[in-house]
Design a protein around this motif. Structure first.
Motif, mmCIF file in Angstrom:
data_model
loop_
_atom_site.group_PDB
_atom_site.id
_atom_site.type_symbol
_atom_site.label_atom_id
_atom_site.label_comp_id
_atom_site.label_asym_id
_atom_site.label_seq_id
_atom_site.Cartn_x
_atom_site.Cartn_y
_atom_site.Cartn_z
ATOM 1 N N UNK A 30 5.155 -10.131 -2.278
ATOM 2 C CA UNK A 30 5.714 -10.534 -0.990
ATOM 3 C C UNK A 30 5.165 -9.620 0.104
ATOM 4 N N UNK A 31 4.580 -10.215 1.133
ATOM 5 C CA UNK A 31 4.136 -9.477 2.318
ATOM 6 C C UNK A 31 5.077 -9.871 3.456
ATOM 7 N N UNK A 32 5.921 -8.948 3.926
ATOM 8 C CA UNK A 32 6.916 -9.291 4.951
ATOM 9 C C UNK A 32 6.315 -9.406 6.356
ATOM 10 N N UNK A 33 5.170 -10.067 6.453
ATOM 11 C CA UNK A 33 4.483 -10.232 7.733
ATOM 12 C C UNK A 33 3.589 -11.445 7.638
ATOM 13 N N UNK A 34 3.110 -11.889 8.785
ATOM 14 C CA UNK A 34 2.142 -12.981 8.803
ATOM 15 C C UNK A 34 0.764 -12.423 8.464
ATOM 16 N N UNK A 35 -0.279 -13.166 8.743
ATOM 17 C CA UNK A 35 -1.632 -12.725 8.411
ATOM 18 C C UNK A 35 -2.013 -11.472 9.186
ATOM 19 N N UNK A 36 -2.959 -10.723 8.615
ATOM 20 C CA UNK A 36 -3.440 -9.515 9.258
ATOM 21 C C UNK A 36 -2.842 -8.272 8.646
ATOM 22 N N UNK A 37 -3.586 -7.159 8.694
ATOM 23 C CA UNK A 37 -3.072 -5.885 8.220
ATOM 24 C C UNK A 37 -2.733 -5.873 6.743
ATOM 25 N N UNK A 38 -1.440 -5.682 6.391
ATOM 26 C CA UNK A 38 -1.069 -5.591 4.981
ATOM 27 C C UNK A 38 -1.407 -6.847 4.198
ATOM 28 N N UNK A 39 -1.392 -8.003 4.857
ATOM 29 C CA UNK A 39 -1.725 -9.258 4.184
ATOM 30 C C UNK A 39 -3.160 -9.237 3.673
ATOM 31 N N UNK A 40 -4.095 -8.755 4.492
ATOM 32 C CA UNK A 40 -5.511 -8.717 4.103
ATOM 33 C C UNK A 40 -5.706 -7.800 2.908
ATOM 34 N N UNK A 41 -5.114 -6.613 2.963
ATOM 35 C CA UNK A 41 -5.251 -5.648 1.870
ATOM 36 C C UNK A 41 -4.550 -6.162 0.615
ATOM 37 N N UNK A 42 -3.375 -6.770 0.768
ATOM 38 C CA UNK A 42 -2.630 -7.296 -0.378
ATOM 39 C C UNK A 42 -3.455 -8.346 -1.118
ATOM 40 N N UNK A 43 -4.106 -9.238 -0.383
ATOM 41 C CA UNK A 43 -4.899 -10.301 -1.022
ATOM 42 C C UNK A 43 -6.136 -9.739 -1.730
ATOM 43 N N UNK A 44 -6.729 -8.722 -1.151
ATOM 44 C CA UNK A 44 -7.885 -8.085 -1.777
ATOM 45 C C UNK A 44 -7.490 -7.417 -3.090
ATOM 46 N N UNK A 45 -6.399 -6.659 -3.069
ATOM 47 C CA UNK A 45 -5.947 -5.969 -4.282
ATOM 48 C C UNK A 45 -5.410 -6.968 -5.304
ATOM 49 N N UNK A 46 -4.709 -8.006 -4.843
ATOM 50 C CA UNK A 46 -4.160 -9.018 -5.758
ATOM 51 C C UNK A 46 -5.268 -9.698 -6.553
ATOM 52 N N UNK A 47 -6.366 -10.028 -5.899
ATOM 53 C CA UNK A 47 -7.476 -10.685 -6.589
ATOM 54 C C UNK A 47 -8.058 -9.785 -7.673
ATOM 55 N N UNK A 48 -8.155 -8.495 -7.392
ATOM 56 C CA UNK A 48 -8.711 -7.569 -8.380
ATOM 57 C C UNK A 48 -7.728 -7.324 -9.524
ATOM 58 N N UNK A 49 -6.436 -7.224 -9.214
ATOM 59 C CA UNK A 49 -5.433 -7.040 -10.271
ATOM 60 C C UNK A 49 -5.391 -8.258 -11.193
ATOM 61 N N UNK A 50 -5.563 -9.435 -10.630
ATOM 62 C CA UNK A 50 -5.598 -10.651 -11.441
ATOM 63 C C UNK A 50 -6.757 -10.608 -12.420
ATOM 64 N N UNK A 264 1.251 -0.310 -13.001
ATOM 65 C CA UNK A 264 0.796 -0.895 -11.744
ATOM 66 C C UNK A 264 -0.018 0.105 -10.941
ATOM 67 N N UNK A 265 0.486 1.330 -10.834
ATOM 68 C CA UNK A 265 -0.218 2.361 -10.070
ATOM 69 C C UNK A 265 -1.588 2.650 -10.678
ATOM 70 N N UNK A 266 -1.657 2.706 -12.007
ATOM 71 C CA UNK A 266 -2.952 2.945 -12.667
ATOM 72 C C UNK A 266 -3.919 1.801 -12.407
ATOM 73 N N UNK A 267 -3.420 0.570 -12.482
ATOM 74 C CA UNK A 267 -4.282 -0.594 -12.272
ATOM 75 C C UNK A 267 -4.769 -0.667 -10.825
ATOM 76 N N UNK A 268 -3.903 -0.293 -9.882
ATOM 77 C CA UNK A 268 -4.328 -0.253 -8.476
ATOM 78 C C UNK A 268 -5.409 0.806 -8.291
ATOM 79 N N UNK A 269 -5.236 1.956 -8.942
ATOM 80 C CA UNK A 269 -6.246 3.018 -8.848
ATOM 81 C C UNK A 269 -7.583 2.536 -9.393
#
Length: 319
Positions: A30-50, A264-269
């Motif tokens: 969940x990104x508690x905002x519209x597009x931009x900022x945390x949304x961009x980073x969240x989608x980048x990291x989400x794709x790699x975690x997947x 989760x923290x290890x996978x993000x790293x």
């Protein structure tokens, strides 16, 4: 005594099993905002975690009330690691700019990891603004009839505090126009709906590169690598003003098993070490952090203290 040891061993084994089997279904971020900022980073990291974990990591934008709507969803979610939050440092500002929250910022969330640091903030204006540098803008904004407005992702976030402190330091006048996220706030500047803003690098970069926004200064200690021609606020004639750009981080609901949090923290790293991810983060103008849950928990506590003082200095009245 043996019964207590046996119970402790069973709990330990059960907790370990949580981590080993995680994730066993799609994970919602969940990104508690519209597009931009945390949304961009969240989608980048989400794709790699997947890619790394073999389960979908689905980003869901839930803007509203400066992130409170989305944060409340995560606070009330099952603590099993399948609902996470990625949000900005505005999360730790909300307790001091809102009289009442539907959750407890410290007790209802588990800090997982600080994803990225924004360093400083860009001070951007619409190209129609006649000021070509920061001092010219200050002179313009000091005029009683200037009728200037600035955008932010909402009330009481990092960008809002940055501008309110700026106004106090420089004796300038501007009207605050809040939007539902960093992307919409930056788009409003590019469209000429507002004339100025403080912004993290990521949302403003496309508009800066296309010429729909002019960046006059950067609030960091040194120039930003993605905009080397933009002076720092000190170089632009305002040495008394410096403002941290905040961060984008990952949280889980309280009581999420620590094996899952640590995994989760290890996978993000690991994700942050991927060359493609690092290149994209550099393009956004942010620095990867990926600290441990223990380190991030201490950082969050220190940020709560720091932002409480910033809110006081900015004179923001809780709503």
């Amino acid at each position: 005594m043996m019964n207590k040891l046996l119970a402790l061993a069973l709990v330990t084994l059960a907790t370990a099993a949580w981590g080993q089997g995680y994730p066993n279904r799609p994970v919602r971020i969940v990104v508690p905002a519209a597009t931009g900022g945390p949304d961009i980073v969240a989608r980048l990291i989400a794709a790699q975690l997947q890619t790394q974990l073999g389960q979908p990591f689905v980003v869901e934008n839930r803007p509203g009330a400066n992130g409170i709507v989305g944060a409340d969803i995560v606070a009330k979610a099952a603590p099993d690691g399948h609902t996470l939050m990625v949000y900005s440092s505005g999360f730790v500002i909300n307790p001091f700019v809102h009289k009442k929250l539907p959750y407890d910022t410290e007790k209802d969330f588990t800090p997982v990891t600080n994803l990225v640091s924004n360093g400083g903030l860009f001070f951007a204006v619409h190209p129609s603004v006649p000021a070509q540098n920061l001092q010219q803008f200050i002179a313009l904004a000091r005029q009683p009839d200037s009728k200037l407005a600035y955008s932010t992702p909402g009330v009481g976030n990092t960008w809002h505090l940055a501008m309110e402190v700026f106004k106090s330091v420089t004796g300038t006048h501007m009207t605050h126009i809040p939007y539902k996220g960093g992307g919409p706030a930056a788009a409003a500047l590019a469209a000429g709906e507002v004339q100025a803003m403080f912004t993290s690098p990521a949302p403003i970069m496309p508009h800066f590169k296309s010429g729909r926004a002019r960046v006059l200064a950067y609030t960091g200690d040194k120039r930003h690598p993605s905009a080397p021609d933009v002076p720092t606020t000190a170089e632009a004639g305002l040495p008394q003003y410096r403002h941290d750009g905040g961060w984008f981080a990952m949280f889980a609901p309280a009581n999420t098993p620590m094996d899952i949090v640590e995994k989760l923290a290890r996978e993000v790293r690991t994700a942050m070490q991927n060359p493609g991810v690092r290149e994209k983060l550099a393009g956004l103008g942010v620095e990867p952090v990926a600290d441990s849950p223990a380190e991030f928990k201490k950082f969050v506590a220190s940020e709560l203290r720091a932002y409480a003082e910033q809110v006081r200095l900015a004179g923001v009245t809780p709503e």
